[in-house]
Motif scaffolding. Structure first.
Motif: not given
Ligand code: ARG
Length: 560
Positions: A344, A347-350, A352-353
């Motif tokens: 996170e 800066g990896k938006p994923w 959260k997945d």
């Protein structure tokens, strides 16, 4: 039919969302009152009206014209609904007979990929009972997501990286011999490793470090030995996977990421996340209340977390997953929290997945389990013992049964799987052979036995029943119908909550309801339309139980 959604769709309340209404619709404590109820006291404050008035007003506006519900009433601030029994009965039975093995499936997952990291075996280490959970929970989630139309990638993140393999080669060089290891397989390899840990002196420790370096530097002999240990491990787990009906699409383990870690380290550096600490490189997670995530040791060696960072990025790039699940014991809670946080921060938006699907500890009744005390119970022995016990029970209950061995395998393996799956996964469980193999408890054996019973009814009848026109279902039959109708939702809920136990509990519940009906109602000697209807109900139950157990990797014998 999702009645909750249907009801939520038809009700309008100012200031209350459809989702809130959906979530408020509940099952009333007894089915006399209705099949569903909406408690209105929750909306009192917003609407500034008493629950009784709200319920009355809603009732006045509610229309029953499409025949889905048969009755709506307002009682003490509750809006109660009765389902149109014959409409539901017809639609459920026809769905089951039309879809067969596909009943409960859906296409909600179409176009989405789910990665599931499970079972993830460590090279040269046999499975103990604790590995049962990750393997069967992961396997069940794999099938459940496929059933819902997702593209699923099963990943066995092999533990094939680390200094322990230097130790293993060193131990083999000193004490091992080829024939013995060929004969003893992974257990012989593990014995060598255990011996190293108790007997190795300074000299051997140095040699082990050198062997590890040789593996890293591509030395031919060291790598051949390593590959040999790896193939013995995969052969060993392969036989267990076959019994548990487990498959993988990728065996990319920790070693696979050897050349994929540097770019991650560079990226961490560029983003100013990497800090020195006593010569080591870390990502500081203090602001998030966590200990630092160790990226490189002071000697420059990478760590478990470093490889997990590289693996997550690789998986995102390769599979573009919608979600990536890690079915790993809760002991690794902190590890995954750290890894997800670092991604996170990168800066990896994923990030959260990524989901850590944690599960609890499994121990055996007699307390055996710990490796350090030397009292280990190997997984293959647990499974074999379940099968032996199943065989003994069959010999006793039904000595003339054909295919006894095949049946004992389905019953015994099923019991082991179900034993690890039945409870909410985060709970610690104590595995008891007698409990998991009980015909009366909440077990796979009970469900399989119900299937055998249904099978025998259908066999004796020689027909599957037929559609019915004017048959009025009784209360016991309708309980079975409602249970059957809830299967697609149970599958969806299991996927949403990463909780295969929901499917396991569904199976037990349906079996219980069918058995109540079976005990109270005549089937083969029933009069008029009752007989063909009850045969249909029996066939539909059998099919649905098979589908449910199938999702868990459990087979259903025709006879028991
Ligand atoms: N091999 C590890 C262990 O036994 C589990 C690996 C889980 N997966 C992962 N990506 N870290 O503890």
């Amino acid at each position: 039919m999702d009645y909750k959604a249907y009801i939520a769709d038809k009700i309008r309340l100012d200031g209350v969302t459809k989702q809130e209404i959906y979530e408020s619709v509940a099952l009333p404590p007894n089915s006399e009152m209705g099949d569903y109820a909406l408690p209105c006291f929750k909306f009192s404050k917003i609407l500034r009206k008493s629950p009784v008035v709200i319920a009355e007003e809603l009732k006045g506006k509610f229309t029953l014209d499409d025949g889905v519900l048969s009755e709506v009433s307002a009682v003490n601030g509750y809006l109660n609904f009765k389902v149109n029994k014959s409409a539901l009965t017809k639609s459920v039975l026809s769905a089951i007979f039309e879809q067969g093995g596909g009943y409960g499936s859906s296409d909600v997952g179409n176009g989405k990929t789910i990665c599931i990291d499970y079972s993830s075996v460590n090279i040269a280490k046999p499975f103990h009972i604790g590995h049962l959970s990750t393997t069967v929970i992961g396997g069940a989630l794999y099938r459940i997501y496929k059933f819902l139309g997702y593209n699923v990638v099963g990943i066995n993140h092999l533990g094939d990286y680390g200094t322990q393999f230097g130790k293993l080669i060193c131990a083999y060089k000193h004490w091992g011999n080829k024939e013995e290891v060929e004969r003893g397989g992974i257990h012989a390899v593990n014995d060598l490793y255990v011996r190293f840990n108790s007997e190795a002196d300074e000299q051997m420790e140095n040699e082990a470090r050198e062997y590890f370096r040789l593996i890293e530097n591509g030395d031919k002999e060291a790598n051949e030995l390593f590959e040999w240990f790896k193939s013995l491990t995969l052969k060993y787990v392969g036989t267990i996977y076959d019994r548990l009906k487990i498959t993988f699409d990728s065996y990319a383990g920790e070693r696979f990421y050897t050349d994929k870690m540097q770019p991650v380290i560079d990226e961490l550096n560029e983003k100013g996340l990497l800090k020195e600490s006593d010569g080591a490189k870390i990502v500081d997670l203090e602001p998030y209340g966590m200990s630092p995530c160790l990226i490189l040791r002071s000697d420059g060696a990478s760590l478990y977390a470093t490889r997990d960072l590289a693996a997550a990025i690789y998986r995102k790039n390769t599979y573009d997953f919608y979600k990536c699940l890690y079915v790993v014991a809760y002991q690794q809670n902190l590890h995954f929290k750290q890894v997800f946080k670092v991604l996170e921060l990168m800066g990896k938006p994923w990030a959260k997945d990524l989901v850590h699907v944690a599960y609890g500890m499994v121990s055996l009744e007699d307390g055996a389990m710990s490796t350090r005390k030397g009292k280990v119970v190997w997984l293959e022995d647990v499974i074999s013992r379940c099968v032996e016990k199943a065989k003994a029970i069959i010999e006793e209950k039904n000595p003339r049964l054909e295919n006894k061995d095949e049946t004992a395998e389905k019953v015994g393996v099923g019991a082991a799987i179900f034993g690890a799956l039945y409870n909410n996964k985060i709970k610690d469980i104590v595995f008891s052979y007698d409990k998991v193999l009980s015909f009366e408890g909440e077990t796979s054996v009970y469900v399989q036995y119900t299937c055998a019973r249904a099978n025998s009814v259908l066999e004796k009848a020689g027909e599957a029943g037929t559609a019915f026109e004017n048959y009025e279902v009784n209360a016991l039959e309708f309980e079975v119908i409602k249970a059957l109708a809830s299967f697609p939702d149970a599958v969806k809920e299991a996927a949403e909550k990463y909780e295969p136990s929901i499917v396991a509990r569904f199976a037990v519940d349906l079996a219980q309801k069918y058995n109540k009906f079976y005990i109270e109602c005549k089937i083969l000697t029933a009069e008029g339309e009752a007989k063909p209807f009850r045969l249909m109900l029996t066939g539909a139950t059998l099919q649905t139980l098979k589908n449910a157990l199938g999702l868990l990797g459990i087979g259903v014998p025709d006879k028991m």
